[in-house]
Design a protein around this motif. Structure first.
Motif, PDB file in Angstrom:
ATOM      1  N   LYS A 149       1.059  -1.316   0.026  1.00 34.77           N
ATOM      2  CA  LYS A 149       0.129   0.408   0.041  1.00 34.77           C
ATOM      3  C   LYS A 149       0.917   1.377  -0.075  1.00 34.77           C
ATOM      4  N   ASP A 150       2.039   1.453   0.016  1.00 31.92           N
ATOM      5  CA  ASP A 150       2.597   2.122   0.292  1.00 31.92           C
ATOM      6  C   ASP A 150       2.632   2.642  -1.198  1.00 31.92           C
ATOM      7  N   SER A 151       2.705   3.549  -1.708  1.00 29.15           N
ATOM      8  CA  SER A 151       2.588   4.840  -2.845  1.00 29.15           C
ATOM      9  C   SER A 151       3.767   4.800  -3.972  1.00 29.15           C
ATOM     10  N   LYS A 152       4.802   4.277  -3.610  1.00 29.34           N
ATOM     11  CA  LYS A 152       5.979   4.382  -3.432  1.00 29.34           C
ATOM     12  C   LYS A 152       6.114   2.808  -4.434  1.00 29.34           C
ATOM     13  N   PHE A 153       5.565   2.268  -3.710  1.00 22.31           N
ATOM     14  CA  PHE A 153       5.282   1.248  -4.813  1.00 22.31           C
ATOM     15  C   PHE A 153       4.948   0.440  -5.164  1.00 22.31           C
ATOM     16  N   ILE A 154       3.382   1.287  -5.320  1.00 22.88           N
ATOM     17  CA  ILE A 154       2.537   1.412  -6.574  1.00 22.88           C
ATOM     18  C   ILE A 154       2.748   2.013  -7.999  1.00 22.88           C
ATOM     19  N   ASP A 155       3.867   2.918  -7.372  1.00 22.59           N
ATOM     20  CA  ASP A 155       4.280   3.514  -8.204  1.00 22.59           C
ATOM     21  C   ASP A 155       5.239   2.701  -9.060  1.00 22.59           C
ATOM     22  N   LYS A 156       6.090   2.596  -8.391  1.00 22.77           N
ATOM     23  CA  LYS A 156       7.196   1.096  -9.371  1.00 22.77           C
ATOM     24  C   LYS A 156       6.586   0.374 -10.025  1.00 22.77           C
ATOM     25  N   LEU A 157       5.225  -0.562  -9.343  1.00 19.42           N
ATOM     26  CA  LEU A 157       4.654  -1.297 -10.000  1.00 19.42           C
ATOM     27  C   LEU A 157       3.682  -0.682 -11.820  1.00 19.42           C
ATOM     28  N   ASN A 158       3.445   0.047 -11.334  1.00 21.42           N
ATOM     29  CA  ASN A 158       3.059   0.895 -12.647  1.00 21.42           C
ATOM     30  C   ASN A 158       3.959   1.237 -14.083  1.00 21.42           C
ATOM     31  N   LYS A 189      -9.849   0.524  -2.791  1.00 18.55           N
ATOM     32  CA  LYS A 189     -10.215   1.278  -3.441  1.00 18.55           C
ATOM     33  C   LYS A 189      -8.840   1.606  -3.915  1.00 18.55           C
ATOM     34  N   VAL A 190      -7.635   2.318  -2.931  1.00 19.29           N
ATOM     35  CA  VAL A 190      -6.462   1.960  -3.291  1.00 19.29           C
ATOM     36  C   VAL A 190      -5.494   0.386  -4.077  1.00 19.29           C
ATOM     37  N   LEU A 191      -5.927  -0.654  -3.997  1.00 18.80           N
ATOM     38  CA  LEU A 191      -5.607  -1.707  -4.620  1.00 18.80           C
ATOM     39  C   LEU A 191      -5.780  -1.103  -6.187  1.00 18.80           C
ATOM     40  N   ASN A 192      -7.564  -0.673  -6.722  1.00 18.68           N
ATOM     41  CA  ASN A 192      -7.627  -0.645  -8.032  1.00 18.68           C
ATOM     42  C   ASN A 192      -6.374   0.741  -8.438  1.00 18.68           C
ATOM     43  N   THR A 193      -5.646   0.935  -7.449  1.00 22.16           N
ATOM     44  CA  THR A 193      -4.785   1.920  -8.432  1.00 22.16           C
ATOM     45  C   THR A 193      -3.469   1.594  -9.560  1.00 22.16           C
ATOM     46  N   ILE A 194      -3.652  -0.013  -8.836  1.00 24.42           N
ATOM     47  CA  ILE A 194      -2.729  -0.860  -9.485  1.00 24.42           C
ATOM     48  C   ILE A 194      -3.273  -1.109 -11.295  1.00 24.42           C
ATOM     49  N   SER A 195      -2.078  -0.740 -12.425  1.00 26.23           N
ATOM     50  CA  SER A 195      -2.725  -0.841 -13.229  1.00 26.23           C
ATOM     51  C   SER A 195      -3.184  -1.541 -14.172  1.00 26.23           C
ATOM     52  N   ASN A 196      -1.969  -3.004 -13.671  1.00 20.19           N
ATOM     53  CA  ASN A 196      -2.257  -4.586 -14.818  1.00 20.19           C
ATOM     54  C   ASN A 196      -2.351  -5.671 -12.930  1.00 20.19           C
ATOM     55  N   LEU A 197      -3.293  -5.201 -12.913  1.00 18.21           N
ATOM     56  CA  LEU A 197      -4.237  -6.541 -11.685  1.00 18.21           C
ATOM     57  C   LEU A 197      -4.940  -7.405 -12.108  1.00 18.21           C
ATOM     58  N   VAL A 198      -4.904  -8.322 -11.219  1.00 15.95           N
ATOM     59  CA  VAL A 198      -5.420  -9.421 -11.638  1.00 15.95           C
ATOM     60  C   VAL A 198      -6.212 -10.190  -9.750  1.00 15.95           C
ATOM     61  N   GLN A 199      -7.426  -9.598  -9.440  1.00 13.12           N
ATOM     62  CA  GLN A 199      -7.554 -10.319  -8.111  1.00 13.12           C
ATOM     63  C   GLN A 199      -8.508 -11.322  -7.881  1.00 13.12           C
TER      64      GLN A 199
END
Length: 283
Positions: free
Chosen positions: A63-72, A99-109
């Motif tokens: 959930k860290d913003s830098k982590f999600i930025d790197k993923l995207n 809601k935060v998880l949904n900001t990951i652009s390439n997501l399969v949940q």
């Protein structure tokens, strides 16, 4: 390379659920994963698996913003296996996680709760099977010819509590004359071996629903240690868990009973489940 966020130490989490998924996924994908504990571990990762996005140590990572930025930024595919009800949950922060998880652009949940799956428009639900390589350690002893509930429940009546409905159900079943039920509210104080040993010491295991509409790990643990689960169900659960047609089920305290028919034990493994949902095609 595949990375994984999966805190699966039996000593830390007190159950085998996360380890089962690590083992099952490694067998299915035929590879060993790199453990990811922060953004710096994402280098050279093209697939990241998160085993329980709601488990607090995992939340602190993904959930860290830098982590999600790197993923995207690197378009890293993220595969999430969910184990908690998200929407209209007893845990209000679950929707914020989503809601935060949904900001990951390439997501399969892959979610567990059937109503969540309907909201998200998916027919695939997560299942808490054991891996073929799961080894459950417990002390073997003669089984009592009684019914055991072992797990979490409320000790006071408060409808806002997570297991309040389970509390009411257990209370109602306890009031049924001649129903041989023993209740062990563990407070998560047992080691995993102690829990399995207690579980295995009973012939029947009562498994009421918990915080969501899905079958939990206890059902499959009970089968593995030679018990007969008495599983609470809904119509939707019966539609989504075909294996329950071989088991003993109930809906309310009014229709619960001790199994009388011969019980057919079948094996259900995560590796087979991944094949069934064609997981590789989702990746």
């Amino acid at each position: 390379m595949t990375g994984i966020v999966c805190n699966d130490s039996l000593e830390v989490v007190g159950h085998s659920l996360f380890r089962n998924f690590r083992l099952g996924l490694q067998n299915y994908l035929s590879e060993t994963f790199k453990d990811v504990g922060g953004v710096n571990d994402l280098e050279d990762i093209n697939l990241l698996v998160i085993v329980d996005e709601h488990f607090s140590p995992n939340v602190n990572i993904w959930k860290d913003s830098k982590f999600i930025d790197k993923l995207n930024r690197d378009n890293i595919k993220v595969l999430v296996f969910n184990f908690e009800k998200i929407f209209n949950s007893k845990f209000p922060w679950n929707e914020d996680h989503q809601k935060v998880l949904n900001t990951i652009s390439n997501l399969v949940q892959i979610v567990s709760d059937i109503s969540d799956a309907k909201i998200l428009g998916t027919e695939i639900i997560n299942k808490q099977y054991l891996s073929r390589d799961t080894k459950l350690e417990y002390d073997v002893q003669e089984k009592q010819d009684r019914v055991l509930f072992i797990g979490q429940s409320e000790k006071i009546q408060n409808s806002s509590y997570a297991y309040y409905e389970r509390y009411l159900l257990l209370n109602n079943i306890s009031n049924i004359a001649d129903f041989p039920l023993d209740i062990d509210i563990t407070g998560r104080q047992y080691t995993y071996k102690e829990y399995l040993t207690k579980l295995a010491s009973y012939k029947y295991i009562l498994n009421p629903l918990g915080t969501g509409e899905f079958i939990n790990l206890r059902y499959y643990e009970a089968l593995k240690v030679g018990c007969i689960p008495i599983q609470q169900v809904t119509d939707d659960i019966l539609l989504n868990y075909s294996e329950l047609k071989y088991g003993h089920t109930f809906r309310t305290a009014e229709d619960i009973s001790i199994p009388t028919k011969e019980f057919e034990v079948l094996d259900f493994y995560l590796e087979d489940y991944f094949e069934e949902i064609n997981l590789k095609n989702l990746l």
